[in-house]
Design an enzyme around this catalytic site. Structure first.
Site, PDB file in Angstrom:
ATOM      1  N   TYR A 166       0.903  -1.265   0.161  1.00  0.00           N
ATOM      2  CA  TYR A 166      -0.102  -0.867  -0.111  1.00  0.00           C
ATOM      3  C   TYR A 166       0.923   1.034   0.136  1.00  0.00           C
ATOM      4  O   TYR A 166       1.784   1.838   0.414  1.00  0.00           O
ATOM      5  CB  TYR A 166      -1.323   0.031   1.288  1.00  0.00           C
ATOM      6  CG  TYR A 166      -1.701   1.288   1.650  1.00  0.00           C
ATOM      7  CD1 TYR A 166      -1.945   2.154  -0.070  1.00  0.00           C
ATOM      8  CD2 TYR A 166      -2.604   1.549   2.412  1.00  0.00           C
ATOM      9  CE1 TYR A 166      -3.170   3.308   0.668  1.00  0.00           C
ATOM     10  CE2 TYR A 166      -4.165   2.075   2.724  1.00  0.00           C
ATOM     11  CZ  TYR A 166      -3.836   3.144   1.975  1.00  0.00           C
ATOM     12  OH  TYR A 166      -4.940   4.185   1.253  1.00  0.00           O
ATOM     13  N   CYS A 167       0.389   1.770  -1.185  1.00  0.00           N
ATOM     14  CA  CYS A 167       1.827   3.322  -0.997  1.00  0.00           C
ATOM     15  C   CYS A 167       2.812   3.262  -1.102  1.00  0.00           C
ATOM     16  O   CYS A 167       3.386   2.259  -1.685  1.00  0.00           O
ATOM     17  CB  CYS A 167       0.914   4.322  -0.168  1.00  0.00           C
ATOM     18  SG  CYS A 167       1.450   6.190  -0.644  1.00  0.00           S
ATOM     19  N   LEU A 168       3.045   3.474   0.067  1.00  0.00           N
ATOM     20  CA  LEU A 168       5.362   3.255   0.111  1.00  0.00           C
ATOM     21  C   LEU A 168       5.174   2.208   0.130  1.00  0.00           C
ATOM     22  O   LEU A 168       6.652   1.633  -0.037  1.00  0.00           O
ATOM     23  CB  LEU A 168       5.704   4.603   0.767  1.00  0.00           C
ATOM     24  CG  LEU A 168       5.431   5.768   1.255  1.00  0.00           C
ATOM     25  CD1 LEU A 168       6.207   6.011   2.530  1.00  0.00           C
ATOM     26  CD2 LEU A 168       5.713   6.226   0.292  1.00  0.00           C
TER      27      LEU A 168
END
Length: 606
Positions: free
Chosen positions: A334-336
């Site tokens: 998720y994301c980073l």
């Protein structure tokens, strides 16, 4: 209370003594806080005023370019004069009881002017339209200055909008009709209560304003949020690994590892039972593991990006194999966490290591060229200034990144709370997502510097050999595992047209899906809610706009589409696995119940 209802008259009566005591208390508190702040700044050798964003240089350059084109300046001034003339004429007609079309209207979805007085009351309508005209004029004036480089233009545009949002009449007691009415009704008690709320937030931030977005006392980890049953089965300096208890008698053979970002705590994926991605996955028969990142302090200042890969993601894979005896897993970043997953896939590809069978990415950037308004905060001067600050502590304070993200949506995430908490004098509403949003984590100085310079500044991850981890050049084109990308159409942190480049960078077969809503709500969107919807397209044309033009829109949640894609990569069903109880050959033991001790350490705790 300073204002009470009297049963005999039905009118408000005021207690001047109580009101005076409230003012005196606020004055004493503010004097103490100001003294403490000045003392800290003096002892630390900090200047009271700084320009860490480089705004002086940018706006001086803009002013010089504007003055070099007097015709353009005269034209914009004349347009402003015509708009004000039209507003004056329209307002006079309205004052005399005649119908008149507004000269300026708020944008669709602008919630600042929802109160009926903004439309029905002559004075407030005039104030609103006057502001909208001026805001439009100011923004257009700075947005079309010729001769500025792209980065300077973006910086000027962004911070001009911050100024425009800050001076909105809704942010001031005398020009906000709802606040004005509340002030009259309570005899000013709302403003006194708001002042005390403001001082409490400054005190809580240890001298810095930390706006309360929710009633944090309403939530407790493991009690009413992050409640999915599970156990911590492994930990090291950087993370705890949580294995969740099965909800079905049989589970799919291949486990799922979820890698959250390290800016906030992991439990955005496990807020409440009805919107928990973790709980939903467990209910579908998956063996779910989640990384819970540590909230680092100065002892971890030298932890690098590759440490997060080795001691985080790769260590988790080793622990999962010991816990389940499975040599292959599926991973969801998720994301980073997705950026880290991609880098790890590149590393594993170079080592010919196939332990990740399929990979999924939620709002994850692999190409940072179109990173949106976050680019405003990325240049050599700003990163160098940030590195100097981080070197003093050994880490980046979690509130720094939180403030940056809040500025991207300042009306929703800053000024709405200023109005509610400080002008209306109300306590913030309990909201689990905002509780998580305020629970930010620190980041080790070395890791964060590497991330900013190599991803945002150099955009090196997408280039073969652009990033080297543990003496291994990373080439994402060599990654040939099946991948799934999901992004959000209103995402202001990882713009979907930038994340769309991810499937084109990796070498394996990819599926791209677009969810409705934004960075958080678009992802934490359970099927039972039946909100937002999503778009699919079996093809991946070169341009993102072409993909969307030919995409099919669906109701519901992308979660079901993702599970349908994932099932061929899950293997057959096997008996359910209990944390720490994988028969006599289990090599992991239960350390503590979920959510674990790492998630319980708050950045703002003192």
């Amino acid at each position: 209370m300073a204002a009470t209802d009297t049963e005999t008259t039905g009118k408000l009566s005021y207690d001047p003594v109580a009101l005076a005591d409230s003012f005196a208390s606020a004055a004493d508190k503010s004097a103490k806080l100001l003294g403490d702040y000045v003392s800290r700044q003096h002892s630390a050798g900090h200047a009271m005023v700084s320009d860490e964003f480089g705004l002086t240089k940018a706006f001086m350059e803009m002013a010089a370019k504007m003055l070099s084109n007097p015709y353009r300046m005269a034209e914009t001034q004349m347009n402003l004069w015509w708009d004000y003339s039209a507003l004056w004429q329209s307002s006079m007609l309205k004052l005399m009881g005649q119908t008149s079309a507004p000269v300026a209207e708020p944008a669709k979805g602008d919630r600042r002017f929802r109160h009926e007085d903004w439309q029905e009351h002559f004075l407030f309508d005039f104030v609103k339209q006057s502001y909208l005209i001026t805001a439009r004029w100011l923004h257009n004036a700075v947005a079309h200055v010729e001769g500025l480089d792209e980065h300077t233009q973006k910086k000027i545009d962004f911070f001009t909008r911050q100024y425009i949002d800050a001076v909105a009449p809704s942010n001031f007691a005398l020009t906000n009709p709802e606040v004005f009415r509340e002030t009259i009704a309570t005899g000013g008690q709302n403003l006194v209560k708001g002042l005390n709320n403001l001082l409490d937030d400054i005190e809580r931030g240890n001298g810095q304003l930390r706006i309360s977005m929710t009633d944090s006392k309403a939530f407790e980890l493991g009690v009413n949020i992050a409640t999915t049953p599970g156990k911590v089965v492994f930990q090291n300096d950087l993370m705890q690994l949580i294995q969740y208890e099965p909800a079905t008698k049989k589970v799919y053979k291949r486990p799922l590892l979820i890698i959250p970002p390290w800016i906030n705590k992991y439990y955005i994926l496990d807020l409440r039972e009805k919107n928990s991605l973790v709980k939903w996955c467990v209910d579908q028969g998956l063996t779910v593991f989640v990384i819970s990142w540590v909230n680092p302090d100065k002892r971890l200042a030298d932890k690098d990006f590759q440490d997060y890969m080795f001691e985080g993601l790769l260590a988790a894979i080793d622990a999962i194999e010991k816990a389940t005896r499975e040599k292959e897993i599926n991973a969801l970043g998720y994301c980073l966490g997705g950026t880290l997953l991609a880098a790890a896939l590149g590393y594993l590809a170079a080592k010919k290591d196939r332990r990740i069978g399929a990979a999924s990415f939620m709002t994850s950037l692999l190409d940072f060229a179109g990173a949106g308004e976050l680019e405003v905060f990325i240049d050599e001067d700003q990163i160098s200034s940030l590195e100097r600050k981080m070197s003093e502590r050994g880490y980046l304070e979690g509130s720094h990144m939180a403030n940056t993200f809040n500025m991207l949506r300042s009306n929703d995430l800053i000024w709405s709370f200023v109005i509610n908490n400080y002008l209306m004098g109300r306590d913030p509403f309990p909201f689990d997502l905002l509780h998580w949003n305020c629970d930010s984590t620190r980041m080790p100085a070395k890791m964060h510097s590497f991330y900013l310079r190599n991803m945002y500044m150099r955009n090196a991850l997408r280039e073969p050999g652009g990033v080297t981890l543990a003496d291994t050049p990373i080439d994402l084109s060599k990654v040939n595992v099946p991948t799934y990308f999901v992004s959000a159409i209103e995402d202001h942190i990882a713009p979907w047209k930038a994340t769309y480049e991810g499937p084109r960078i990796l070498g394996g077969k990819s599926r791209f899906v677009l969810s409705g809503s934004g960075h958080i709500a678009g992802m934490i969107n359970p099927p039972a809610a039946n909100k937002y919807g999503y778009w699919t397209n079996e093809k991946l044309p070169a341009a993102a706009d072409e993909w969307l033009k030919a995409a099919t829109q669906h109701e519901g949640s992308w979660w079901t589409d993702w599970l349908g894609w994932l099932k061929p990569h899950l293997g057959p069903q096997v008996p359910a696995r209990e944390p720490g109880k994988n028969g006599s050959k289990a090599k992991t033991k239960v350390l503590e119940p979920a959510p674990g001790s790492y998630a319980r350490v708050r950045t703002d705790s003192r």
